[in-house]
Design an enzyme around this catalytic site. Structure first.
Site, mmCIF file in Angstrom:
data_model
loop_
_atom_site.group_PDB
_atom_site.id
_atom_site.type_symbol
_atom_site.label_atom_id
_atom_site.label_comp_id
_atom_site.label_asym_id
_atom_site.label_seq_id
_atom_site.Cartn_x
_atom_site.Cartn_y
_atom_site.Cartn_z
ATOM 1 N N LYS A 191 -12.127 -9.922 5.991
ATOM 2 C CA LYS A 191 -10.757 -9.841 6.526
ATOM 3 C C LYS A 191 -10.031 -8.583 6.054
ATOM 4 O O LYS A 191 -9.171 -8.049 6.768
ATOM 5 C CB LYS A 191 -9.969 -11.104 6.152
ATOM 6 C CG LYS A 191 -9.795 -11.352 4.656
ATOM 7 C CD LYS A 191 -8.486 -10.823 4.112
ATOM 8 C CE LYS A 191 -8.403 -11.029 2.611
ATOM 9 N NZ LYS A 191 -7.092 -10.660 2.051
ATOM 10 N N THR A 248 -3.510 -11.591 6.647
ATOM 11 C CA THR A 248 -3.749 -10.231 6.161
ATOM 12 C C THR A 248 -3.610 -9.193 7.265
ATOM 13 O O THR A 248 -3.172 -8.068 7.022
ATOM 14 C CB THR A 248 -5.153 -10.143 5.529
ATOM 15 O OG1 THR A 248 -5.301 -11.199 4.579
ATOM 16 C CG2 THR A 248 -5.358 -8.829 4.823
#
Length: 332
Positions: A191, A248
């Site tokens: 991520k 994120t």
């Protein structure tokens, strides 16, 4: 009662130490720099990383390794992924043989291509069921001020995972347990790379359609790599996968997203680092090791490849994005 120590006094380490204390777990925060430990004890804030956040009176900081690790049942590793090995080697003489070792670090080690739990096990000789990881949509600044969030504690030993769950459960922080350590770690590592890509797209002025496309295709890459390594797809469809990915990739509080946007604006790596207070985003190094891990297992990860080329091979962000959009498509 479990005694905890958080090794690392950056934003996430400090926030996690606060969570543990708020959950009623006696906790010490280790800082590499004595002056920062002194400032935390004197002001009950972390002036370098979370200056506006009051810390609990019961949270004490120290730079003395022997002191903080003595009697610790839970050792929480909160240092950057690429420095974890060197840090663990320094801590090793002071670690109890029975302590649970839990990683907050998200990445794949350069060179060895090991996940953080594997690095911990290799350095310490600890059995894999003594090593846990914590991963989820956990932006440190939001958790530190008590905004509700959930996370996943993963450990092969279910009872150990439940013990950690009890140690860090508060009214604003809800941990779930899982035995899929691989899935949680791959979700957390990839991520950061995808968040860089989202930041780059935003930095060149592209909109929500592009960002949604990057997040979705990034999730597909994450699942492909995770499954190839033995992860469960449902883990990557949950908090430690899509949850962490969305947070994120979407938030200006994300260092990786912010760093990527600086690159998209035309800044060099050095200029982007300067613009983010001298801190290098984890994804800048992880993109190379994640790419190598994918190649090792025959997994196609074009977004990760593009991020690596922008960060380390001179490809422009615009070239990277349009080359991705122009790739031959496969059935969804």
């Amino acid at each position: 009662m479990m005694q905890a120590v958080v090794m690392g006094s950056g934003s996430w380490g400090t926030a996690m130490a606060k969570v543990l204390v708020d959950a009623g777990t006696p906790t010490v925060l280790w800082s590499r720099r004595p002056e920062l430990a002194d400032a935390i004890n004197r002001t009950h804030t972390n002036p370098d990383y979370l200056p506006q956040v009051p810390l609990p009176e019961g949270l004490r900081a120290s730079a003395d390794l022997a002191e903080v690790l003595a009697g610790a049942d839970l050792v929480v590793c909160a240092v950057p992924s690429q420095s974890l090995r060197a840090s663990m080697q320094t801590w090793l003489p002071h670690l109890a043989d029975t302590a649970t070792l839990m990683s907050l670090s998200k990445g794949v080690e350069t060179g060895t291509l090991l996940r953080m739990s594997e690095v911990i096990a290799e350095v310490t000789g600890a059995a894999s069921d003594r090593v846990a990881v914590l991963s989820g949509p956990n932006l440190a600044g939001e958790i530190a001020v008590g905004q509700p969030a959930a996370t996943v504690v993963a450990c092969e030993d279910e009872s150990r995972a439940r013990d950690i769950q009890k140690a860090c459960s508060t009214r604003y922080f809800r941990p779930y347990t899982n035995t899929d350590v691989v899935g949680c770690e791959i979700g957390g590592a990839v991520k950061n790379v995808i968040a860089l890509a989202c930041g780059m797209a935003s930095g060149v002025g592209l909109g929500e359609n592009t960002l949604a496309s990057i997040i979705t295709r990034g999730l597909a890459e994450t699942i492909r790599l995770g499954v190839a390594l033995g992860a469960r797809p449902e883990t990557l469809a949950g908090l430690a996968g899509v949850g962490d990915l969305v947070a994120t990739c979407s938030s200006p509080l994300s260092r990786n997203r912010t760093f990527g946007s600086r690159l998209g604006e035309g800044k060099t790596l050095a200029e982007a680092q300067e613009a983010t207070n001298g801190q290098v985003a984890e994804g800048v190094k992880s993109c190379t090791s994640v790419r190598a891990l994918a190649e090792k297992h025959g997994v196609d990860m074009p977004l990760t490849e593009a991020v690596h080329q922008v960060c380390h091979e001179g490809l422009t962000v615009t070239e990277a994005i349009y080359s991705l959009l122009g790739r031959r498509t496969k059935p969804e």
